[in-house]
Design an enzyme around this catalytic site. Structure first.
Site, PDB file in Angstrom:
ATOM      1  N   TYR A  58       0.831  -1.198   0.000  1.00 21.57           N
ATOM      2  CA  TYR A  58       0.000   0.000   0.000  1.00 21.57           C
ATOM      3  C   TYR A  58       0.870   1.254   0.000  1.00 21.57           C
ATOM      4  CZ  TYR A  58      -3.473  -3.445   1.604  1.00 21.57           C
ATOM      5  OH  TYR A  58      -4.284  -4.546   1.736  1.00 21.57           O
TER       6      TYR A  58
ATOM      7  N   HIS B 290       0.050 -12.340   1.480  1.00 27.39           N
ATOM      8  CA  HIS B 290      -0.712 -11.363   0.708  1.00 27.39           C
ATOM      9  C   HIS B 290      -0.772 -11.754  -0.768  1.00 27.39           C
ATOM     10  CE1 HIS B 290      -1.444  -6.761  -0.012  1.00 27.39           C
ATOM     11  NE2 HIS B 290      -2.537  -7.488  -0.147  1.00 27.39           N
TER      12      HIS B 290
END
Length: 326
Positions: free
Chosen positions: A56, A141
């Site tokens: 992110y 992830h």
């Protein structure tokens, strides 16, 4: 706010968690001041679970979230981050990272790494960016294209780190059901983060991930409950899973909105609370980029929803008849 321990362990999450992807400048720039105000407001409203990832904003989300939490009592909140992408400096940085969805300078590149060594290194680097001494939950992830390495190397390393006490809970976060069901069935994860696959529009996680999780005592955190916008504000041009919503889905979302309105319920409230009815779901993860957005999410989580609305949605086969409702 209700708090639930994950799986068979002791790491708690609040039923509403703050997702910090937007604090990494997801699609649009967020100021440092707005990022801090978002976390402050979440804290004031009782949220004690926070989620981030190196992906992110090329680490910006981790840095901002760590800065906002650093003065908080460490035993009063739960922090999750993710492994699988290492950040490596660009020798000659130029341009931005919008091709990957983040309005930040392209100072680093992401390197996929689900090796045991990569997992250790990823957590160490996340701790440096966060400026904290530990994280509570670590997710693998998006290992979609790295299935064998994720199961053969990354997962066993996370299990070792949990055994050592380096992390409190382990799991995987994805927006697909097949591999998450395998994690639930074939490993000893505490939790899986299921993004966008158990919502008012997409029920595919019910008979796969959630049913298996309930049988095995694994917790589910439901993410993407607005399907990237369509269930927040359905109108032409709204996105579903980060692409323009097909006409059929848009019409279904508009129908859901009208039915909810007839009972005095905002569609956002029904979308946020729907997953919480399932006994395997420990909480819902909602992203926010401002104090106003996180305040709205908290209000939607508390908004009364009459049982008659859920019955109507079942009768019209807009949600599965066997979907648990709280």
């Amino acid at each position: 706010m209700r708090t639930v321990p994950l799986g068979r362990g002791t790491v708690p999450v609040t039923e509403l968690s703050l997702g910090a992807a937007a604090l990494g400048n997801l699609f649009h720039t967020v100021t440092d001041e707005d990022a801090a105000a978002t976390v402050d407001t979440a804290w004031d409203l009782g949220l004690r679970s926070f989620d981030t990832a190196p992906h992110y904003g090329l680490g910006l989300s981790e840095r901002r979230l760590g800065e906002a939490l650093r003065t908080r009592p460490r035993d009063q909140y739960t922090l999750s981050t993710k492994v699988g992408r290492l950040l490596r400096p660009e020798a000659h940085p130029h341009g931005d990272d919008l091709a990957n969805g983040f309005a930040v300078p392209a100072t680093h590149r992401r390197v996929w790494d689900f090796s045991a060594r990569g997992v250790r290194r990823g957590i160490e680097e996340s701790l440096t960016r966060l400026g904290l001494d530990r994280v509570d939950i670590v997710y693998l992830h998006d290992p979609d294209d790295h299935e064998q390495q994720a199961f053969d190397q990354a997962y066993p390393e996370l299990e070792r780190m949990r055994r050592e006490g380096t992390v409190g809970a382990i799991g995987a976060g994805m927006n697909q059901t097949r591999m998450l069901r395998r994690f639930v069935r074939d490993t000893d994860v505490d939790v899986v983060l299921l993004a966008g696959r158990y919502t008012l529009l997409d029920h595919s996680g019910l008979d796969t991930v959630l049913s298996e999780a309930a049988r095995r005592g694994v917790s589910v955190v439901a993410g993407g409950v607005f399907n990237s916008g369509l269930l927040a504000d359905p109108r032409p041009g709204t996105t579903f899973d980060y692409a323009p919503a097909p006409t059929g889905l848009l019409n279904q979302a508009l129908r859901l909105k009208d039915l909810c309105a007839a009972f005095g319920v905002p569609l956002r409230a029904a979308a946020l609370q729907f997953p919480l009815g399932h006994p395997a779901v420990a909480g819902v993860l909602v992203g926010a980029r401002s104090a106003a957005e996180v305040a709205d999410a908290a209000a939607m989580a508390r908004h009364p929803i009459p049982a008659e609305l859920w019955r109507e949605l079942r009768d019209l086969e807009l949600i599965p008849r066997d979907a648990p409702i709280r």
